[in-house]
Enzyme design. Structure first.
Site, PDB file in Angstrom:
ATOM      1  N   ASN A   9      -2.326   1.746   0.283  1.00  0.00           N
ATOM      2  CA  ASN A   9      -2.490   2.848  -0.705  1.00  0.00           C
ATOM      3  C   ASN A   9      -3.151   1.926  -1.714  1.00  0.00           C
ATOM      4  OD1 ASN A   9      -2.474   4.365  -3.296  1.00  0.00           O
ATOM      5  ND2 ASN A   9      -0.177   3.459  -3.393  1.00  0.00           N
ATOM      6  N   LYS A  11      -4.328   2.998  -4.551  1.00  0.00           N
ATOM      7  CA  LYS A  11      -4.335   3.106  -6.199  1.00  0.00           C
ATOM      8  C   LYS A  11      -6.324   3.463  -6.867  1.00  0.00           C
ATOM      9  CE  LYS A  11       0.111   0.361  -5.138  1.00  0.00           C
ATOM     10  NZ  LYS A  11       0.950   0.039  -6.029  1.00  0.00           N
ATOM     11  N   HIS A  96       5.541   8.108  -5.556  1.00  0.00           N
ATOM     12  CA  HIS A  96       4.714   6.982  -5.756  1.00  0.00           C
ATOM     13  C   HIS A  96       5.784   6.409  -7.220  1.00  0.00           C
ATOM     14  CE1 HIS A  96       3.646   3.076  -6.516  1.00  0.00           C
ATOM     15  NE2 HIS A  96       2.866   2.730  -5.302  1.00  0.00           N
ATOM     16  N   GLU A  98       4.451   4.719  -9.528  1.00  0.00           N
ATOM     17  CA  GLU A  98       3.701   4.714 -10.201  1.00  0.00           C
ATOM     18  C   GLU A  98       3.467   5.756 -11.396  1.00  0.00           C
ATOM     19  OE1 GLU A  98       0.263   2.400  -8.110  1.00  0.00           O
ATOM     20  OE2 GLU A  98       2.348   0.956  -7.866  1.00  0.00           O
ATOM     21  N   GLY A 174       3.865  -4.785  -6.438  1.00  0.00           N
ATOM     22  CA  GLY A 174       2.653  -5.861  -7.229  1.00  0.00           C
ATOM     23  C   GLY A 174       2.963  -7.178  -8.054  1.00  0.00           C
ATOM     24  N   SER A 214       5.142  -5.215  -2.188  1.00  0.00           N
ATOM     25  CA  SER A 214       4.392  -7.304  -1.587  1.00  0.00           C
ATOM     26  C   SER A 214       4.191  -7.175  -0.124  1.00  0.00           C
ATOM     27  CB  SER A 214       5.266  -8.245  -1.900  1.00  0.00           C
ATOM     28  OG  SER A 214       4.912  -8.081  -3.682  1.00  0.00           O
TER      29      SER A 214
HETATM   30  P1  13P Z   1       1.706  -4.389  -3.158  1.00  0.00           P
HETATM   31  O1  13P Z   1       2.033  -4.330  -2.358  1.00  0.00           O
HETATM   32  O2  13P Z   1       0.433  -4.887  -4.055  1.00  0.00           O
HETATM   33  O3  13P Z   1       3.367  -4.517  -3.779  1.00  0.00           O
HETATM   34  O4  13P Z   1       1.979  -2.091  -4.117  1.00  0.00           O
HETATM   35  C1  13P Z   1       2.920  -1.169  -2.814  1.00  0.00           C
HETATM   36  C2  13P Z   1       2.803  -0.040  -3.124  1.00  0.00           C
HETATM   37  O5  13P Z   1       2.908   0.059  -4.104  1.00  0.00           O
HETATM   38  C3  13P Z   1       2.610   0.844  -2.101  1.00  0.00           C
HETATM   39  O6  13P Z   1       2.573   1.842  -2.428  1.00  0.00           O
END
Ligand code: 13P
Length: 251
Positions: A9, A11, A96, A98, A174, A214
């Site tokens: 992803n 983002k 997601h 977010e 994250g 992570s």
């Molecule tokens: P990270 O791997 O940066 O923690 O993000 C995970 C995530 O949100 C994948 O969709």
């Protein structure tokens, strides 16, 4: 048989040149005998380009990070599932955290988005997961059950075959804090059990459940060795080709 899947992803990262370079590097580094399904999740803007780059590889596909809940019309700035399908993406990531948190996407809105994806023959990676407060308050099982029940458990068993579930604890996204393999396995087993209760054993055994939060090349093997973890949805570590390829080879 459920598939092993590793999805990147990206983002809101990478400009067009960087996105293309990353996809090129990953494709070049993948071993010829790779059997994991690998997904690139770029911005809508480069979805078509990235999907095109994957056409020669039978195991690599493009995924969009979202779609509109509407079919078409006067929704300035929105991107429909039909537009995404026409760019040759295979999946849409929906729900997601977010998007749930920053854009107030409810379970009901996500149910509509899932229907838009399916109406356009796209598979869905459906994300669920709890906050740290919910985990500490002991309501995380109920919360995840509600997320799945209100958005995807209305689907027929044949439609559910096009669902991949991603468990992404918000406290691990994250932050550098990963759920332990025991914590992740516990929730994955819980989700698989919910699918058995809602559908049956066969459906549950054929549903891939990914872990996100992570996940990196140093912990992927440990996480993916768990019985109910079928791969990962990777944020930060998917932006580095070497790390991402290492994760795809961690089964
Ligand atoms: P990270 O791997 O940066 O923690 O993000 C995970 C995530 O949100 C994948 O969709």
């Amino acid at each position: 048989m459920r598939k092993n899947i590793v999805a990147g992803n990206w983002k809101m990262n990478l400009n067009r040149q960087e996105a293309v370079a990353l996809a090129e590097q990953v494709l070049a580094q993948l071993p010829a005998e790779n059997s994991t399904e690998i997904l690139f999740g770029p911005s809508f803007v480069y979805l078509h380009k990235i999907a095109k780059m994957c056409t020669d590889n039978t195991h690599v596909f493009a995924a969009s990070q979202d779609c509109s809940e509407h079919e078409s019309g006067a929704f300035t700035g929105e991107v429909s599932a039909n537009m995404i399908a026409s760019c040759n993406a295979k999946y849409i990531v929906l729900g997601h955290s977010e998007r749930r948190v920053n854009f107030k996407e409810s379970n009901q809105v996500l149910k509509t988005k899932v229907e838009q994806a399916f109406a356009n023959n796209l598979a869905v990676i459906f994300c669920c997961g709890e906050t740290l407060e919910q985990r500490e308050g002991g309501v995380h099982f109920d919360w995840i059950k509600l997320q799945l029940t209100e958005s995807i458990f209305h689907l027929s068993a044949s439609d559910f075959a096009n669902i991949v579930v991603a468990y992404e604890p918000i406290w691990a996204i994250g932050t550098g804090v990963t759920a332990s393999s025991e914590q992740a396995q516990e929730i994955h087993a819980f989700i698989r059990d919910l699918i058995i209760q809602q559908y049956d054993n066969d459906v549950a055994e054929n549903t891939s459940i990914l872990y996100g939060g992570s996940c990196k090349s140093t912990n992927a093997k440990e996480l993916f060795s768990q019985k109910d973890i079928d791969g990962g949805l990777i944020g930060g570590a998917s932006l580095n080709a070497t790390d991402f390829v290492a994760i795809t080879q961690s089964f």
